[in-house]
Design an enzyme around this catalytic site. Sequence first.
Site, mmCIF file in Angstrom:
data_model
loop_
_atom_site.group_PDB
_atom_site.id
_atom_site.type_symbol
_atom_site.label_atom_id
_atom_site.label_comp_id
_atom_site.label_asym_id
_atom_site.label_seq_id
_atom_site.Cartn_x
_atom_site.Cartn_y
_atom_site.Cartn_z
ATOM 1 N N LEU A 57 74.794 -22.128 14.677
ATOM 2 C CA LEU A 57 75.063 -23.302 13.854
ATOM 3 C C LEU A 57 75.421 -22.812 12.457
ATOM 4 O O LEU A 57 74.938 -21.762 12.024
ATOM 5 C CB LEU A 57 73.838 -24.217 13.768
ATOM 6 C CG LEU A 57 73.358 -24.925 15.032
ATOM 7 C CD1 LEU A 57 72.153 -25.795 14.705
ATOM 8 C CD2 LEU A 57 74.465 -25.761 15.648
ATOM 9 N N ASP A 58 76.253 -23.555 11.753
ATOM 10 C CA ASP A 58 76.534 -23.223 10.364
ATOM 11 C C ASP A 58 75.235 -23.193 9.571
ATOM 12 O O ASP A 58 74.264 -23.879 9.906
ATOM 13 C CB ASP A 58 77.474 -24.260 9.739
ATOM 14 C CG ASP A 58 78.859 -24.252 10.362
ATOM 15 O OD1 ASP A 58 79.220 -23.247 10.989
ATOM 16 O OD2 ASP A 58 79.564 -25.268 10.215
ATOM 17 N N ARG A 59 75.231 -22.430 8.503
ATOM 18 C CA ARG A 59 74.043 -22.304 7.657
ATOM 19 C C ARG A 59 73.449 -23.660 7.276
ATOM 20 O O ARG A 59 72.237 -23.880 7.369
ATOM 21 C CB ARG A 59 74.388 -21.538 6.381
ATOM 22 C CG ARG A 59 73.273 -21.561 5.335
ATOM 23 C CD ARG A 59 73.792 -21.140 3.975
ATOM 24 N NE ARG A 59 74.023 -19.715 3.923
ATOM 25 C CZ ARG A 59 73.081 -18.833 3.573
ATOM 26 N NH1 ARG A 59 71.873 -19.247 3.252
ATOM 27 N NH2 ARG A 59 73.355 -17.558 3.523
ATOM 28 N N THR A 61 73.915 -26.601 8.643
ATOM 29 C CA THR A 61 73.724 -27.544 9.742
ATOM 30 C C THR A 61 72.354 -27.327 10.363
ATOM 31 O O THR A 61 72.012 -26.219 10.760
ATOM 32 C CB THR A 61 74.807 -27.360 10.827
ATOM 33 O OG1 THR A 61 76.094 -27.531 10.239
ATOM 34 C CG2 THR A 61 74.627 -28.361 11.950
ATOM 35 N N HIS A 158 82.814 -24.357 11.249
ATOM 36 C CA HIS A 158 83.010 -25.577 10.447
ATOM 37 C C HIS A 158 83.843 -26.636 11.175
ATOM 38 O O HIS A 158 84.401 -27.536 10.533
ATOM 39 C CB HIS A 158 83.695 -25.252 9.113
ATOM 40 C CG HIS A 158 82.863 -24.432 8.182
ATOM 41 N ND1 HIS A 158 83.281 -24.087 6.913
ATOM 42 C CD2 HIS A 158 81.632 -23.864 8.326
ATOM 43 C CE1 HIS A 158 82.359 -23.347 6.318
ATOM 44 N NE2 HIS A 158 81.344 -23.199 7.162
#
Length: 216
Positions: A57-59, A61, A158
């Site tokens: 997961l993105d940082r 999120t 993203h």
Amino acid sequence: VFYKEKEQKDWHTTVYVDENIIIVNKKSGIEVVSETERDLVAVLKQEFAVIYPVHRLDRNTEGLVVFALNKQAEKELLDAFKTRVGITKKYALLVDGRVDITKIKRTVYLKKVPSLSKVWISELKTSGYEPAVTEFDVIEYRGDKTLLEANLITGKTHQIRAHIAYFGYPIVGDNKYGKSQEKQLHLTANFLSFNFKKGNLSYLKNKNFEIVPTWV
């Protein structure tokens, strides 16, 4: 079957664990894997002899992340995430604006721009851009904002944030692809479902894991 959170920790909450996998609810602001700083994998290695990340997961999120605890589970999970067969991941997101879902194309094209730490979106197939496929559904309107559900068909950096912002509906709290007074990104990987038909992880078939976003 739905499983609720247990075992609260600073970086994550353990949602489910057995001899093959662990599912955690990652907090916002933490990298799953990082080459430059302490990450969630390093934290989990304090509890488990071996841990294999199989997706990210993105940082910023928050939400559900699954890890393998042995090589066979790693192989099956990597195959499932690569082919999008056997696993369903869904996200909850709150965006600025009242979304007209008919104007959001399911497939766009995405290009990483490392120098800007972001991605660019195009509606046309262009050199250097890769297909990014996301299915968005309106859950409800909340004044001048919209609660959406996103189903990732491809998994690009993203992807959800850039895809929805491109059509004029940036996620609340996303200052990279929009402008917001909120500090928290209102994006959560809130649903994970398994449907393995064979293999060592077939016992997970029809097991669903769901969490409530912290921003709800």
